[in-house]
Motif scaffolding. Structure first.
Motif, PDB file in Angstrom:
ATOM      1  N   HIS A   6      -7.798  -4.069 -12.869  1.00 38.18           N
ATOM      2  CA  HIS A   6      -6.757  -3.280 -12.219  1.00 38.18           C
ATOM      3  C   HIS A   6      -7.404  -2.329 -11.234  1.00 38.18           C
ATOM      4  O   HIS A   6      -8.616  -2.121 -11.252  1.00 38.18           O
ATOM      5  N   SER A  70       6.494   9.033  -9.513  1.00 37.33           N
ATOM      6  CA  SER A  70       6.715   7.589  -9.416  1.00 37.33           C
ATOM      7  C   SER A  70       6.344   6.798 -10.666  1.00 37.33           C
ATOM      8  O   SER A  70       6.764   5.657 -10.820  1.00 37.33           O
ATOM      9  N   MET A  72       3.333   5.748 -11.187  1.00 35.59           N
ATOM     10  CA  MET A  72       2.354   4.773 -10.703  1.00 35.59           C
ATOM     11  C   MET A  72       1.179   4.591 -11.657  1.00 35.59           C
ATOM     12  O   MET A  72       0.686   3.467 -11.819  1.00 35.59           O
ATOM     13  N   ASP A  74       1.061   4.478 -14.843  1.00 38.38           N
ATOM     14  CA  ASP A  74       1.395   3.502 -15.870  1.00 38.38           C
ATOM     15  C   ASP A  74       1.357   2.084 -15.318  1.00 38.38           C
ATOM     16  O   ASP A  74       0.906   1.158 -15.993  1.00 38.38           O
ATOM     17  N   ASN A  75       1.845   1.909 -14.091  1.00 32.75           N
ATOM     18  CA  ASN A  75       1.804   0.583 -13.473  1.00 32.75           C
ATOM     19  C   ASN A  75       0.367   0.117 -13.273  1.00 32.75           C
ATOM     20  O   ASN A  75       0.063  -1.060 -13.469  1.00 32.75           O
ATOM     21  N   ASP A  78      -1.105  -0.861 -16.645  1.00 29.20           N
ATOM     22  CA  ASP A  78      -0.491  -2.078 -17.169  1.00 29.20           C
ATOM     23  C   ASP A  78      -0.576  -3.259 -16.202  1.00 29.20           C
ATOM     24  O   ASP A  78       0.006  -4.317 -16.461  1.00 29.20           O
ATOM     25  N   ASN A  79      -1.275  -3.092 -15.084  1.00 34.58           N
ATOM     26  CA  ASN A  79      -1.424  -4.149 -14.082  1.00 34.58           C
ATOM     27  C   ASN A  79      -0.087  -4.658 -13.554  1.00 34.58           C
ATOM     28  O   ASN A  79       0.123  -5.857 -13.406  1.00 34.58           O
ATOM     29  N   ARG A  80       0.839  -3.759 -13.274  1.00 34.89           N
ATOM     30  CA  ARG A  80       2.131  -4.142 -12.705  1.00 34.89           C
ATOM     31  C   ARG A  80       2.203  -3.647 -11.269  1.00 34.89           C
ATOM     32  O   ARG A  80       1.837  -2.511 -10.974  1.00 34.89           O
ATOM     33  N   LYS A  82       3.901  -2.023  -8.369  1.00 31.75           N
ATOM     34  CA  LYS A  82       4.977  -1.031  -8.238  1.00 31.75           C
ATOM     35  C   LYS A  82       5.735  -1.297  -6.944  1.00 31.75           C
ATOM     36  O   LYS A  82       5.158  -1.236  -5.857  1.00 31.75           O
ATOM     37  N   THR A  83       7.025  -1.609  -7.055  1.00 33.02           N
ATOM     38  CA  THR A  83       7.827  -1.920  -5.870  1.00 33.02           C
ATOM     39  C   THR A  83       9.156  -1.175  -5.846  1.00 33.02           C
ATOM     40  O   THR A  83       9.970  -1.420  -4.959  1.00 33.02           O
ATOM     41  N   TYR A  87       8.128   3.448  -3.630  1.00 28.83           N
ATOM     42  CA  TYR A  87       7.366   2.259  -3.254  1.00 28.83           C
ATOM     43  C   TYR A  87       8.264   1.160  -2.668  1.00 28.83           C
ATOM     44  O   TYR A  87       7.766   0.180  -2.142  1.00 28.83           O
ATOM     45  N   TYR A 141      -2.213  -9.874  -7.172  1.00 27.90           N
ATOM     46  CA  TYR A 141      -0.811 -10.272  -7.267  1.00 27.90           C
ATOM     47  C   TYR A 141      -0.414 -11.430  -6.356  1.00 27.90           C
ATOM     48  O   TYR A 141       0.697 -11.924  -6.468  1.00 27.90           O
TER      49      TYR A 141
END
Length: 161
Positions: A6, A70, A72, A74-75, A78-80, A82-83, A87, A141
């Protein structure tokens, strides 16, 4: 994508922001104090100050929402990708916030020769982000990030759709 890969929490941000601030500070020193060139007065000066104040406030708001409100971190953990939230309006709100703020500060000096610094700093930010974080995000991604880039601007908060 590997589970433990990440982006770092801080990324290249501190280096990028300090670099843009140094460029602005050097330009301020050279044009306002060494060469004494480009300083305006009267109505143009008042407009530059007013725009500068508005940009400083806008930059702080964009940065605050991106950095503090935001979620961010946590994202990233967690490898997510953010959109949502801010964002959905700008891919790099923390860097954009600083760029907008530095732009506002530059305008507050009421010096027309500092206006190119805005473009120079935008170029620095764009080049650095393309070479680092955008490259990393594409590797993590793939097409999902590419599709996101088509809809959301890199540096200036607005939607393209």
């Amino acid at each position: 994508m590997k589970n433990k890969e990440h982006l770092p929490i801080f990324g290249i941000g501190p280096f990028l922001v300090v670099g843009m601030a140094v460029v602005a500070a050097i330009a301020i020193a050279v044009f306002s104090y060494v060469l004494h060139l480009g300083t305006v007065s009267g109505f143009p000066a008042a407009m530059l100050i007013a725009i500068g104040i508005a940009l400083i406030i806008a930059g702080m708001i964009v940065w605050f929402i991106g950095a503090v409100r935001s979620g961010m971190d946590d994202n990233i953990k967690d490898n997510r990708l953010k959109t949502d939230g801010i964002y959905a309006w700008v891919r790099n709100p923390m860097y954009s916030g600083w760029w907008i703020l530095i732009t506002g500060i530059s305008l507050m000096w009421r010096n027309i020769f500092l206006i190119p610094v805005i473009v120079i700093n935008w170029g620095i930010m764009t080049a650095v982000l393309k070479a680092t974080e955008e490259k990393w995000l594409h590797e993590l991604y793939g097409q999902k990030y590419d599709d996101y880039c088509k809809c959301v601007n890199r540096c200036i908060p607005f939607k393209r759709k």
